[in-house]
Scaffold this active site. Structure first.
Site, mmCIF file in Angstrom:
data_model
loop_
_atom_site.group_PDB
_atom_site.id
_atom_site.type_symbol
_atom_site.label_atom_id
_atom_site.label_comp_id
_atom_site.label_asym_id
_atom_site.label_seq_id
_atom_site.Cartn_x
_atom_site.Cartn_y
_atom_site.Cartn_z
ATOM 1 N N GLU A 1 109.251 42.464 114.614
ATOM 2 C CA GLU A 1 110.260 42.697 113.587
ATOM 3 C C GLU A 1 111.777 43.094 114.341
ATOM 4 O OE1 GLU A 1 111.208 46.365 110.526
ATOM 5 O OE2 GLU A 1 109.473 46.254 111.396
ATOM 6 N N ASN B 1 97.844 49.764 107.830
ATOM 7 C CA ASN B 1 97.375 48.630 107.980
ATOM 8 C C ASN B 1 96.914 48.151 109.293
ATOM 9 O OD1 ASN B 1 98.008 47.451 105.404
ATOM 10 N ND2 ASN B 1 100.176 47.186 105.843
ATOM 11 N N GLU C 1 109.061 35.525 106.607
ATOM 12 C CA GLU C 1 108.917 36.711 107.463
ATOM 13 C C GLU C 1 109.408 36.672 108.929
ATOM 14 O OE1 GLU C 1 108.319 39.806 106.128
ATOM 15 O OE2 GLU C 1 107.889 39.097 104.226
#
Length: 230
Positions: free
Chosen positions: A102, A139, A93
């Site tokens: 990200e 989340n 990731e």
């Protein structure tokens, strides 16, 4: 025969002591497996511009792991496999803990308006951050409530506070992944990104995760087990 109050108190104290000792044992086991050399071996594989190298630390990981005594619990083999699986997905990731946020995430819409318990702040973005790239308002909201930060109004905390960053990833792991670890590494991939990668959708990405897992299992001296793919 009736049990005296003193006996009940003693039994309660012994149960509490046993729990404390069990938690300490689990925490020590994780620290024994994730040595500084192991952690450095992960983070030093990152190449290019790596903001994570000056952010992520072993101490922060262990600090966060202390809040999750079931992480890396069980037999020595089970503990090592779970730790290898966690760092395999982290490596995939983040590019070996190279990335904090990200890439291009600020241009993505990760607001699920159907999650009414986690209303999006229109001024905030819920893109991937941290070791497992926590994503989506639901989340962030749930993680924030669990580990005491304002996930909906300050999601950037996952990318600026290194202990919160690891705690958020471990929260996601324990909520979604830990329960399937005994089913094999493939089950963990399905939980993390199965809709995108599994069932023949992206076999290259699935294999990349497997390769990292096999490597870490080898480093930790444990067999990877069965059911590696998804």
């Amino acid at each position: 025969m009736a049990t005296s109050k003193a006996s009940k108190n003693l039994l309660t104290a012994l149960i509490v002591l046993g729990t404390i000792l069990a938690n300490a044992t689990a925490q020590n086991a994780v620290a024994d497996v994730v040595t500084q050399d192991f952690f450095n071996g992960v983070i030093n594989k990152g190449t290019g511009d790596c903001p994570g190298k000056s952010f992520y630390t072993r101490d922060a990981f262990l600090n966060a792991a202390n809040s999750y005594n079931q992480f890396g619990s069980g037999s020595a083999e089970a503990s090592k496999r779970e730790i290898a699986a966690f760092f395999a997905h982290v490596s995939h990731e983040t590019g070996f803990l190279c990335k904090i946020d990200e890439t291009g995430g600020e241009n993505q819409d990760y607001c699920d308006e159907t999650s009414t318990a986690n209303p999006c702040n229109p001024d905030k973005k819920y893109f991937g951050r941290g070791p497992l790239q926590l994503t989506w308002n639901y989340n962030y909201g749930a993680a924030g409530r669990a580990i005491s930060f304002d996930g909906l109004n300050a999601p950037e905390t996952v990318g600026t506070d290194v202990v919160i960053s690891f705690k958020a990833s471990l929260w996601f792991w324990m909520e979604n992944v830990h329960g399937v670890i005994s089913q094999g590494f493939g089950a963990t991939t399905r939980k993390i990104n199965g809709a995108v990668e599994c069932d023949g959708k992206r076999p290259d990405l699935v294999q990349a995760r497997i390769n990292y897992y096999n490597d870490y299992c080898n480093q930790l001296g444990v067999s990877p087990g069965d059911n590696l793919s998804c």
